[in-house]
Design a protein around this motif. Structure first.
Motif, short mmCIF file in Angstrom:
data_model
loop_
_atom_site.label_atom_id
_atom_site.label_comp_id
_atom_site.label_asym_id
_atom_site.label_seq_id
_atom_site.Cartn_x
_atom_site.Cartn_y
_atom_site.Cartn_z
N VAL A 290 -42.22 51.57 -17.17
CA VAL A 290 -43.51 52.11 -17.54
C VAL A 290 -43.54 53.63 -17.37
N VAL A 291 -43.03 54.14 -16.27
CA VAL A 291 -43.08 55.58 -16.02
C VAL A 291 -42.06 56.32 -16.87
N SER A 292 -40.86 55.83 -17.00
CA SER A 292 -39.81 56.43 -17.83
C SER A 292 -39.63 57.92 -17.54
N VAL A 293 -39.22 58.23 -16.35
CA VAL A 293 -39.10 59.62 -15.92
C VAL A 293 -37.72 59.87 -15.32
N VAL A 294 -37.22 61.09 -15.51
CA VAL A 294 -36.02 61.52 -14.82
C VAL A 294 -36.28 62.93 -14.31
N VAL A 295 -35.89 63.22 -13.11
CA VAL A 295 -36.05 64.55 -12.54
C VAL A 295 -34.68 65.07 -12.18
N ALA A 296 -34.42 66.31 -12.51
CA ALA A 296 -33.13 66.91 -12.19
C ALA A 296 -33.34 68.32 -11.67
N PRO A 297 -32.49 68.79 -10.78
CA PRO A 297 -32.62 70.16 -10.29
C PRO A 297 -32.26 71.16 -11.38
N SER A 298 -32.75 72.36 -11.21
CA SER A 298 -32.52 73.41 -12.18
C SER A 298 -31.08 73.88 -12.19
N ALA A 299 -30.59 74.14 -13.38
CA ALA A 299 -29.28 74.77 -13.50
C ALA A 299 -29.46 76.28 -13.54
N GLY A 300 -30.71 76.73 -13.68
CA GLY A 300 -31.02 78.15 -13.67
C GLY A 300 -31.00 78.79 -15.04
N ALA A 301 -30.23 78.30 -15.96
CA ALA A 301 -30.13 78.92 -17.28
C ALA A 301 -31.06 78.23 -18.25
N HIS A 302 -31.44 78.98 -19.28
CA HIS A 302 -32.28 78.41 -20.34
C HIS A 302 -31.45 77.42 -21.15
N THR A 303 -31.83 76.16 -21.07
CA THR A 303 -31.13 75.13 -21.83
C THR A 303 -32.18 74.31 -22.58
N PRO A 304 -32.48 74.67 -23.82
CA PRO A 304 -33.57 74.01 -24.54
C PRO A 304 -33.34 72.53 -24.79
N ASP A 305 -32.12 72.03 -24.61
CA ASP A 305 -31.87 70.63 -24.85
C ASP A 305 -32.04 69.76 -23.59
N ARG A 306 -32.46 70.37 -22.47
CA ARG A 306 -32.73 69.55 -21.29
C ARG A 306 -33.80 68.54 -21.66
N CYS A 307 -33.67 67.36 -21.20
CA CYS A 307 -34.55 66.24 -21.53
C CYS A 307 -34.29 65.74 -22.95
N SER A 308 -33.14 66.05 -23.50
CA SER A 308 -32.78 65.55 -24.83
C SER A 308 -32.88 64.03 -24.84
N GLY A 309 -33.48 63.49 -25.86
CA GLY A 309 -33.65 62.05 -25.95
C GLY A 309 -34.96 61.55 -25.36
N TRP A 310 -35.73 62.42 -24.74
CA TRP A 310 -37.03 62.06 -24.18
C TRP A 310 -38.12 62.61 -25.10
N ARG A 311 -39.35 62.11 -24.94
CA ARG A 311 -40.46 62.58 -25.78
C ARG A 311 -40.99 63.95 -25.37
N THR A 312 -41.00 64.22 -24.07
CA THR A 312 -41.49 65.53 -23.61
C THR A 312 -40.80 65.93 -22.32
N GLY A 313 -40.74 67.23 -22.09
CA GLY A 313 -40.20 67.78 -20.86
C GLY A 313 -41.14 68.82 -20.31
N VAL A 314 -41.32 68.84 -19.00
CA VAL A 314 -42.17 69.84 -18.34
C VAL A 314 -41.34 70.57 -17.29
N PHE A 315 -41.66 71.86 -17.08
CA PHE A 315 -40.84 72.72 -16.24
C PHE A 315 -41.73 73.57 -15.34
N ASP A 316 -41.22 73.89 -14.14
CA ASP A 316 -42.04 74.69 -13.23
C ASP A 316 -41.89 76.19 -13.44
N LEU A 317 -40.95 76.60 -14.26
CA LEU A 317 -40.79 78.02 -14.57
C LEU A 317 -40.95 78.25 -16.08
N ASN A 318 -41.22 79.49 -16.46
CA ASN A 318 -41.31 79.82 -17.88
C ASN A 318 -39.97 79.60 -18.58
#
Length: 136
Positions: A17-45
């Motif tokens: 039901v929740v369908s969530v994965v959390v991962a630590p930051s790699a620090g670099a801008h990687t626009p494909d993080r959360c690839s295959g998911w409907r949405t991704g949210v981030f704590d930094l710009n």
């Protein structure tokens, strides 16, 4: 034995039901993080920092260490996502557009979200404008 099987089935159902994965930051801008998911949210710009990926949402972002800490997000979904200023999908305040990309949330939305859910917000809530886009 029945109680253990029932508990295991409940745990498996909750994970689906929740369908969530959390991962630590790699620090670099990687626009494909959360690839295959409907949405991704981030704590930094710019989609950086701690993040979580969703297919249906979460009623309490504290469990992902992201309560009131979301500064950027994107959606690859065909439906909007509602952002809530309180837990358990209470107090909706804005909505992400289908397919919207928000490398920087507006000041009124930054560090405000406590829960997020797939689907439109209740009537009278506007769409969060993407940077450089004017929404009337």
């Amino acid at each position: 034995m029945f109680a253990r099987k029932a508990a295991a089935l409940l745990a498996a159902a909750a994970a689906v039901v929740v369908s969530v994965v959390v991962a630590p930051s790699a620090g670099a801008h990687t626009p494909d993080r959360c690839s295959g998911w409907r949405t991704g949210v981030f704590d930094l710009n710019s989609y950086a920092g701690q993040h979580a990926c969703f297919n249906s949402g979460a009623g309490d972002l504290r469990q992902f260490a992201l309560n009131n800490r979301i500064s950027s997000a994107w959606s690859h979904d065909t439906v909007p996502w509602c952002l809530y200023d309180d837990f358990s999908f209470r107090v909706p305040f804005s909505q992400m557009a289908p397919g919207g990309h928000y490398p920087v949330f507006d000041a009124f939305a930054t560090n405000r979200t406590s829960s997020i859910q797939r689907g439109a917000c209740p009537a009278s809530f506007g769409v969060l404008p993407e940077p450089g886009v004017s929404v009337s």
